[in-house]
Each structure stands twice: as C-alpha cells, then as structure tokens.
Write a protein that holds these residues in place. Structure first.
Motif, PDB file in Angstrom:
ATOM      1  N   GLY A   9      32.505  47.260  46.178  1.00 26.29           N
ATOM      2  CA  GLY A   9      33.262  48.446  45.770  1.00 26.29           C
ATOM      3  C   GLY A   9      32.725  48.970  44.456  1.00 26.29           C
ATOM      4  O   GLY A   9      31.529  48.840  44.165  1.00 26.29           O
ATOM      5  N   TYR A  10      33.576  49.568  43.644  1.00 25.49           N
ATOM      6  CA  TYR A  10      33.137  50.168  42.377  1.00 25.49           C
ATOM      7  C   TYR A  10      32.427  49.128  41.513  1.00 25.49           C
ATOM      8  O   TYR A  10      31.362  49.380  40.970  1.00 25.49           O
ATOM      9  CB  TYR A  10      34.339  50.753  41.622  1.00 25.49           C
ATOM     10  N   VAL A  11      33.009  47.945  41.390  1.00 32.34           N
ATOM     11  CA  VAL A  11      32.433  46.935  40.508  1.00 32.34           C
ATOM     12  C   VAL A  11      31.256  46.220  41.176  1.00 32.34           C
ATOM     13  O   VAL A  11      30.189  46.079  40.584  1.00 32.34           O
ATOM     14  CB  VAL A  11      33.518  45.924  40.073  1.00 32.34           C
ATOM     15  N   CYS A  28      24.205  42.554  48.449  1.00 31.87           N
ATOM     16  CA  CYS A  28      25.603  42.983  48.333  1.00 31.87           C
ATOM     17  C   CYS A  28      26.284  42.784  49.684  1.00 31.87           C
ATOM     18  O   CYS A  28      25.788  43.264  50.712  1.00 31.87           O
ATOM     19  CB  CYS A  28      25.685  44.450  47.943  1.00 31.87           C
ATOM     20  N   VAL A  29      27.404  42.080  49.655  1.00 33.76           N
ATOM     21  CA  VAL A  29      28.123  41.752  50.896  1.00 33.76           C
ATOM     22  C   VAL A  29      29.466  42.483  50.863  1.00 33.76           C
ATOM     23  O   VAL A  29      30.115  42.559  49.816  1.00 33.76           O
ATOM     24  CB  VAL A  29      28.381  40.230  50.974  1.00 33.76           C
ATOM     25  N   ASP A  30      29.866  43.020  51.998  1.00 34.72           N
ATOM     26  CA  ASP A  30      31.222  43.561  52.095  1.00 34.72           C
ATOM     27  C   ASP A  30      31.687  43.402  53.529  1.00 34.72           C
ATOM     28  O   ASP A  30      30.893  43.495  54.465  1.00 34.72           O
ATOM     29  CB  ASP A  30      31.269  45.035  51.685  1.00 34.72           C
ATOM     30  N   LYS A  31      32.974  43.147  53.700  1.00 32.73           N
ATOM     31  CA  LYS A  31      33.479  42.991  55.068  1.00 32.73           C
ATOM     32  C   LYS A  31      33.732  44.347  55.718  1.00 32.73           C
ATOM     33  O   LYS A  31      33.935  44.418  56.932  1.00 32.73           O
ATOM     34  CB  LYS A  31      34.740  42.131  55.076  1.00 32.73           C
ATOM     35  N   ALA A  32      33.719  45.418  54.930  1.00 34.65           N
ATOM     36  CA  ALA A  32      33.897  46.765  55.503  1.00 34.65           C
ATOM     37  C   ALA A  32      32.571  47.223  56.105  1.00 34.65           C
ATOM     38  O   ALA A  32      31.655  47.648  55.390  1.00 34.65           O
ATOM     39  CB  ALA A  32      34.380  47.730  54.423  1.00 34.65           C
ATOM     40  N   ALA A  33      32.489  47.125  57.439  1.00 31.05           N
ATOM     41  CA  ALA A  33      31.218  47.392  58.118  1.00 31.05           C
ATOM     42  C   ALA A  33      30.747  48.829  57.895  1.00 31.05           C
ATOM     43  O   ALA A  33      29.541  49.074  57.734  1.00 31.05           O
ATOM     44  CB  ALA A  33      31.368  47.105  59.613  1.00 31.05           C
ATOM     45  N   ILE A  82      32.031  36.963  42.832  1.00 32.82           N
ATOM     46  CA  ILE A  82      33.186  37.445  43.599  1.00 32.82           C
ATOM     47  C   ILE A  82      33.660  38.731  42.926  1.00 32.82           C
ATOM     48  O   ILE A  82      34.075  38.710  41.762  1.00 32.82           O
ATOM     49  CB  ILE A  82      34.333  36.409  43.610  1.00 32.82           C
ATOM     50  N   ALA A  83      33.552  39.849  43.664  1.00 34.32           N
ATOM     51  CA  ALA A  83      33.935  41.156  43.086  1.00 34.32           C
ATOM     52  C   ALA A  83      34.851  41.910  44.044  1.00 34.32           C
ATOM     53  O   ALA A  83      34.730  43.123  44.213  1.00 34.32           O
ATOM     54  CB  ALA A  83      32.687  41.964  42.751  1.00 34.32           C
ATOM     55  N   VAL A  84      35.754  41.177  44.683  1.00 35.94           N
ATOM     56  CA  VAL A  84      36.697  41.821  45.616  1.00 35.94           C
ATOM     57  C   VAL A  84      37.917  42.326  44.837  1.00 35.94           C
ATOM     58  O   VAL A  84      38.111  41.995  43.670  1.00 35.94           O
ATOM     59  CB  VAL A  84      37.135  40.847  46.740  1.00 35.94           C
ATOM     60  N   GLY A  85      38.743  43.104  45.510  1.00 34.25           N
ATOM     61  CA  GLY A  85      39.899  43.704  44.851  1.00 34.25           C
ATOM     62  C   GLY A  85      40.981  42.679  44.519  1.00 34.25           C
ATOM     63  O   GLY A  85      41.117  41.657  45.210  1.00 34.25           O
ATOM     64  N   THR A  86      41.741  42.967  43.455  1.00 27.10           N
ATOM     65  CA  THR A  86      42.918  42.159  43.093  1.00 27.10           C
ATOM     66  C   THR A  86      44.076  43.120  42.824  1.00 27.10           C
ATOM     67  O   THR A  86      44.513  43.259  41.679  1.00 27.10           O
ATOM     68  CB  THR A  86      42.640  41.283  41.858  1.00 27.10           C
ATOM     69  N   PRO A  87      44.543  43.812  43.863  1.00 25.36           N
ATOM     70  CA  PRO A  87      45.581  44.830  43.660  1.00 25.36           C
ATOM     71  C   PRO A  87      46.915  44.195  43.282  1.00 25.36           C
ATOM     72  O   PRO A  87      47.059  42.968  43.328  1.00 25.36           O
ATOM     73  CB  PRO A  87      45.673  45.505  45.033  1.00 25.36           C
ATOM     74  N   ARG A 105      37.069  30.396  50.097  1.00 23.66           N
ATOM     75  CA  ARG A 105      36.967  29.516  51.277  1.00 23.66           C
ATOM     76  C   ARG A 105      35.665  29.761  52.030  1.00 23.66           C
ATOM     77  O   ARG A 105      34.970  28.833  52.419  1.00 23.66           O
ATOM     78  CB  ARG A 105      38.148  29.766  52.234  1.00 23.66           C
ATOM     79  N   GLU A 106      35.336  31.060  52.195  1.00 26.30           N
ATOM     80  CA  GLU A 106      34.086  31.388  52.919  1.00 26.30           C
ATOM     81  C   GLU A 106      32.864  30.886  52.157  1.00 26.30           C
ATOM     82  O   GLU A 106      31.910  30.377  52.741  1.00 26.30           O
ATOM     83  CB  GLU A 106      33.976  32.904  53.116  1.00 26.30           C
ATOM     84  N   ILE A 107      32.900  31.036  50.846  1.00 27.43           N
ATOM     85  CA  ILE A 107      31.765  30.582  50.019  1.00 27.43           C
ATOM     86  C   ILE A 107      31.612  29.068  50.169  1.00 27.43           C
ATOM     87  O   ILE A 107      30.492  28.554  50.350  1.00 27.43           O
ATOM     88  CB  ILE A 107      31.979  30.958  48.531  1.00 27.43           C
ATOM     89  N   LYS A 120      34.098  37.794  39.041  1.00 24.44           N
ATOM     90  CA  LYS A 120      33.983  39.042  38.283  1.00 24.44           C
ATOM     91  C   LYS A 120      35.241  39.892  38.458  1.00 24.44           C
ATOM     92  O   LYS A 120      35.582  40.708  37.601  1.00 24.44           O
ATOM     93  CB  LYS A 120      32.731  39.828  38.739  1.00 24.44           C
ATOM     94  N   SER A 121      35.943  39.681  39.568  1.00 20.63           N
ATOM     95  CA  SER A 121      37.221  40.365  39.755  1.00 20.63           C
ATOM     96  C   SER A 121      38.131  40.023  38.586  1.00 20.63           C
ATOM     97  O   SER A 121      38.010  38.954  37.978  1.00 20.63           O
ATOM     98  CB  SER A 121      37.902  39.881  41.039  1.00 20.63           C
ATOM     99  N   THR A 122      39.062  40.930  38.284  1.00 19.91           N
ATOM    100  CA  THR A 122      40.055  40.663  37.242  1.00 19.91           C
ATOM    101  C   THR A 122      41.127  39.749  37.826  1.00 19.91           C
ATOM    102  O   THR A 122      41.834  40.147  38.763  1.00 19.91           O
ATOM    103  CB  THR A 122      40.679  41.993  36.773  1.00 19.91           C
ATOM    104  N   VAL A 123      41.219  38.532  37.293  1.00 16.04           N
ATOM    105  CA  VAL A 123      42.149  37.547  37.879  1.00 16.04           C
ATOM    106  C   VAL A 123      42.979  36.868  36.796  1.00 16.04           C
ATOM    107  O   VAL A 123      42.492  36.607  35.697  1.00 16.04           O
ATOM    108  CB  VAL A 123      41.389  36.468  38.687  1.00 16.04           C
ATOM    109  N   MET A 330      41.333  57.703  43.251  1.00 15.67           N
ATOM    110  CA  MET A 330      42.683  58.286  43.166  1.00 15.67           C
ATOM    111  C   MET A 330      43.746  57.218  42.919  1.00 15.67           C
ATOM    112  O   MET A 330      44.936  57.534  42.870  1.00 15.67           O
ATOM    113  CB  MET A 330      43.026  58.997  44.483  1.00 15.67           C
ATOM    114  N   ARG A 331      43.345  55.936  42.801  1.00 16.22           N
ATOM    115  CA  ARG A 331      44.354  54.888  42.697  1.00 16.22           C
ATOM    116  C   ARG A 331      45.236  55.087  41.454  1.00 16.22           C
ATOM    117  O   ARG A 331      44.724  55.209  40.354  1.00 16.22           O
ATOM    118  CB  ARG A 331      43.683  53.498  42.679  1.00 16.22           C
ATOM    119  N   GLU A 332      46.532  55.152  41.663  1.00 18.68           N
ATOM    120  CA  GLU A 332      47.520  55.285  40.570  1.00 18.68           C
ATOM    121  C   GLU A 332      47.243  56.493  39.670  1.00 18.68           C
ATOM    122  O   GLU A 332      47.556  56.457  38.466  1.00 18.68           O
ATOM    123  CB  GLU A 332      47.562  54.003  39.707  1.00 18.68           C
TER     124      GLU A 332
END
Ligand code: NAD
Length: 437
Positions: A9-11, A28-33, A82-87, A105-107, A120-123, A330-332
């Motif tokens: 994504g962005y990051v 770069c890996v993403d599950k969104a095909a 790891i740079a996935v979302g943390t909404p 788990r996948e890793i 790298k995600s904000t956690v 457009m988030r928030e």
C-alpha cells in the motif's frame, strides 16, 4: 540485501521502491491480486508524486518485482518487512492487528535460514513480542530476529521523506539484527540521517508518541483559532509568533478543519486505548481526540452560518476532498464529516478534487462530482475550500462570482488573505482570523 515487503500500500510500495533504488533486491507482496496485476503492468494503484517513475526505473533494472505469493520471496529474503494495514478495530478503537498476526504466521511457515523480520506497520507497544511468539509457535525451527522499524513518511511527500528522513528508528532486542538493519539503511546513514537504535518496545512507542504529539499540536492551534475569532486576534500571527520560538517550532501550526487521514485519527485512539489498558491514561491525547472529533461538524456549522443560518435547499460547492493535498487518500478526511453534516442540514453537494473523487465516490452518497473548480462552483450558493490543493490557490474570483448564485467563500485552510477575496464582492469566512469575515 534481499528484501521481501509484505503489503504494497502507501507505505509498502513507497518503501519497497525506495529500498530497491538504494540497490537492494526487493519483492513487493500483496494479497490484493488486482493491485499486483496493475503493478506488473507498470500501473501505480495509488497517487503519490514521483512513485510511477521510481517504480518503473527499478522494475526495469530488475531490482523490484511484484507477486501475490509470500512464500517464495520470504524463503529467499535476508529481511522481511511487514507493512500491512493496522486500522482501528471496529467497536473499541484498539489497533486491529489481525493482518499483522496473519502475516507473521505466513512468514513463519516460509522462512529459511536466519531472517530479520521487521514490523514497519504502526503497531502498539508489545506487538513485536507477540509477532515473535506467533512465529516461534508456528515454526519452532524458524531462526528470526523480530525488529521494530516504524515509518514516518507523509503521503504526498513520501519518497522525499523516505530518502531524507529526520531519523530512522530501529528497535531490537536481538543484537544479530543490528548489522542487517545498518546495511539496509546504509545509503541513508551515509547521508547522515541519524539511525537511532533502541529496544523494541521503545521503538513501537516512539511512533505513537510522535503522531500523538503532532495531532495535539494541530489541535492546540485549532483551539487557539477559535479563541482568536472570539477576541479579534489572528491565528496566523499567533502561530508565527509562537513558532519562531525554537522550543515550539513553526511546523504543524496551521489552523484548519481538524486532522484526518489514515494515521493520526487511528493512532491517537490506539494510544489512548493502550494507555488505559496499562492504567496510565494519556488525558491530553484523550482530549485531543474528542476536540478534533467535534471540530469537523463545527466546520459545517461555519458554512451554515456563512449561508445566513440555513443550507436547506442550497447548493454547497466543496473544493478538495482528500485529507490533505497530493494524495488520493480519503481515509478519515474531514470532508466526509463536513459533507455529511451539510447534507443532514438539507444542502445539495457539488464537489471537485484533483485525485480523490474515485475514492470519495465509494464513501459519500448524493454528491455531484465535477471537472474543475469552476464547474463545481456553477450556480452554487457557497464555495468551501476544504483541502488546499495548489489548483485552488489562485482562483479567478471574477469568474467564480459570475458563475455562482451568490459570492460566498468559506476558506477552511486560510489559503487567501481576506482582502484578496472581499474586493471581488465575496463574503469571506476563514479560520481564526477574528478581525475579518
Ligand atoms: P494500505 O492499506 O495502503 O496498505 C496495506 C496493504 O497491505 C494493502 O494493499 C493490503 O492489501 C495489504 N495486505 C493486507 N494483508 C495482507 C497479507 N496477509 N499479505 C499481503 N498483503 C496484505 O496501508 P498503508 O497506508 O500503507 O499503512 C500500512 C501501515 O503503515 C499501517 O500500520 C499504517 O499505520 C502505517 N503508516 C502509514 C503511513 C501513511 O502515510 N499511509 C505512514 C506511516 C505509517
């Protein structure tokens, strides 16, 4: 270094492209095909200035590739980010860590040989411990060092921020990762960006403390702006007057419609929840969150007031929808609450944004999207600048006055000086400039 970036994504995409530009081999890996297919075709799924050229040149050089399959790149990687979302988690405002833990788990199942796994995600503080626990539980033979490396880039200026950061924060509890992380960031380190090593929990908290402080600074000047309006002072003068004090600094002192975006709202809330859970409430931030929430609808009331106290049946033209310029995010965005409140009051909404209209269309209903600022203003009773895109900084006021039903401008970003607008016959409302309307 061979790097796998999980989440594009962005990051993830910006970080992956920049790390490839440093000379590393990045997948770069993403599950969104659909995202990955677009990237393989050379199309960039987000709007970020300069990213298309950076991705194209590094893909062409063979240093940057894209896949939906995590296991291949992870098994070959020296470093996995790891740079996935943390909404925000629905219901309670805690950070939703399900994507991070799912990826862990996948890793775990895919790693081979010693591998540094970098969040790298904000956690929230302590997440690294859980990532490590998950990996060891899933694959007791996995040889990993789990590191925290929060990202501080800003959308709209992301490449510059990644390549010339104020600092790089690396939190580690396993000394084996120090050399690897130094190697990953060597080009920046040579450029004298400070590489700050700390322990993992400190690093995790640095990210939230930084965002919360900035959100508080914005909220502070927004409240000063309200006070300026009551007492006949000018918030821009106040901001300059305090900002020149080196202890305060001039950045993040622009009064406006309240902070939004994909980070500040969710990160302030998550910090509040973490602090409450640890019996150490952060009341300043609790108040910041509450004040900012109320501000967005208060901005709609400003528009209503500029229209003489009622917007029922009136047409409001909104310029700028994204939470800030130079992004399609457009988030928030404050525009979402402002438009909803105006619709609740019976207004018809026309809107224009250079990059945000596709995303906005999924989040707003009953909005007429237009082709530019002038088309947006056609027959409108009031024009509202919500986001300060460059395209709105030199508007042709005589042309606007001709096309609008009534010449009324509400400038929620203080883009203009009052007399630049009023001399064209406009009524003008801005933020925190008590002496002028
Ligand atoms: P994003 O939503 O743009 O991107 C996340 C991506 O991860 C999506 O493309 C999603 O499909 C992918 N993903 C989710 N689960 C996956 C999985 N199991 N395998 C592979 N891919 C998966 O989010 P973002 O804005 O890039 O933010 C990512 C993280 O970085 C968040 O924690 C955020 O708080 C943080 N951050 C964001 C910014 C910013 O400006 N956007 C700045 C600093 C930090």
């Amino acid at each position: 270094m061979r790097i796998a970036m999980i989440g594009s994504g962005y990051v993830g995409l910006v970080s992956g492209a920049c790390l490839a530009d440093f000379g590393h081999d990045v997948v770069c890996v993403d599950k969104a095909a659909d995202k990955i297919e677009a990237l393989k075709r050379g199309e960039i799924p987000i709007f970020e200035p300069g990213l298309d050229a950076l991705v194209a040149s590094n893909a062409k050089a063979g240093r940057l590739s894209f896949t939906t399959d995590l296991s291949g790149p992870v098994s070959e990687a020296d470093v996995v980010f790891i740079a996935v979302g943390t909404p925000s988690r629905r219901g309670d405002g805690h950070a939703d860590l399900s994507y991070v833990y799912g990826v862990a788990r996948e890793i775990a199942s895919a790693v081979k040989g010693f591998t540094v796994v970098v969040t790298k995600s904000t956690v929230p503080v302590g997440t690294g411990d859980e990532v490590e626990r998950i990996i060891r539980e899933t694959n007791p033979d996995a040889d990993v060092a789990v590191v925290s490396n929060p990202e501080f880039l800003r959308e709209g200026a992301a490449i510059g921020d990644f390549k010339r950061p104020d600092r790089i924060v690396v939190g580690l509890d396993d000394e084996r990762a120090r050399e690897t992380m130094t190697e990953v960031y060597r080009p920046l380190y040579l450029n004298q960006s400070p590489l700050l090593f700390t322990n993992r929990r400190t690093s995790e908290l640095i990210k939230y403390a930084g965002n919360a402080f900035l959100a508080m600074k914005i909220t502070f000047i927004n409240e000063m702006a309200d006070l300026c309006e009551r007492v006949g002072a000018d918030v821009q003068g106040v901001a300059r007057g305090i900002g020149l004090d080196g202890r305060i600094g001039s950045k993040f002192l622009h009064a406006g419609p309240g902070y939004g975006g994909s980070c500040f709202p969710k990160d302030t809330l998550a910090l509040v929840k973490t602090a409450q859970d640890h019996d150490s409430p952060v009341r300043l931030i609790e108040t910041t969150v509450a004040v900012n929430d109320q501000r967005k609808r208060a901005m709609a009331r400003k528009v209503v007031a500029a229209c003489g106290g009622d917007v029922r049946g009136k047409t409001v033209a909104v310029l700028g929808l994204t939470f800030k310029p130079n992004t399609d995010d457009m988030r928030e965005a404050p525009s979402l609450s402002i438009i909803q409140a105006l619709q609740d009051g019976g207004a018809r909404i026309r809107a224009y944004d250079p990059e945000g209209m596709n995303a906005a269309a999924d989040m707003l209903s009953d909005v007429t999207y237009t082709k530019d600022a002038y088309d947006c203003a056609a027959k409108a009773d009031v024009l509202v600048i919500v986001t300060e895109w460059d395209a709105f900084r030199a508007l042709d006021f005589p042309r606007l006055a001709e096309t609008m039903s009534s010449p009324v401008l509400v400038d929620l970003r203080n883009v203009y000086k009052p007399d630049e607008v009023t001399r064209h016959g406009f009524s003008y409302t801005s933020i925190g400039r008590g002496t002028t309307r």
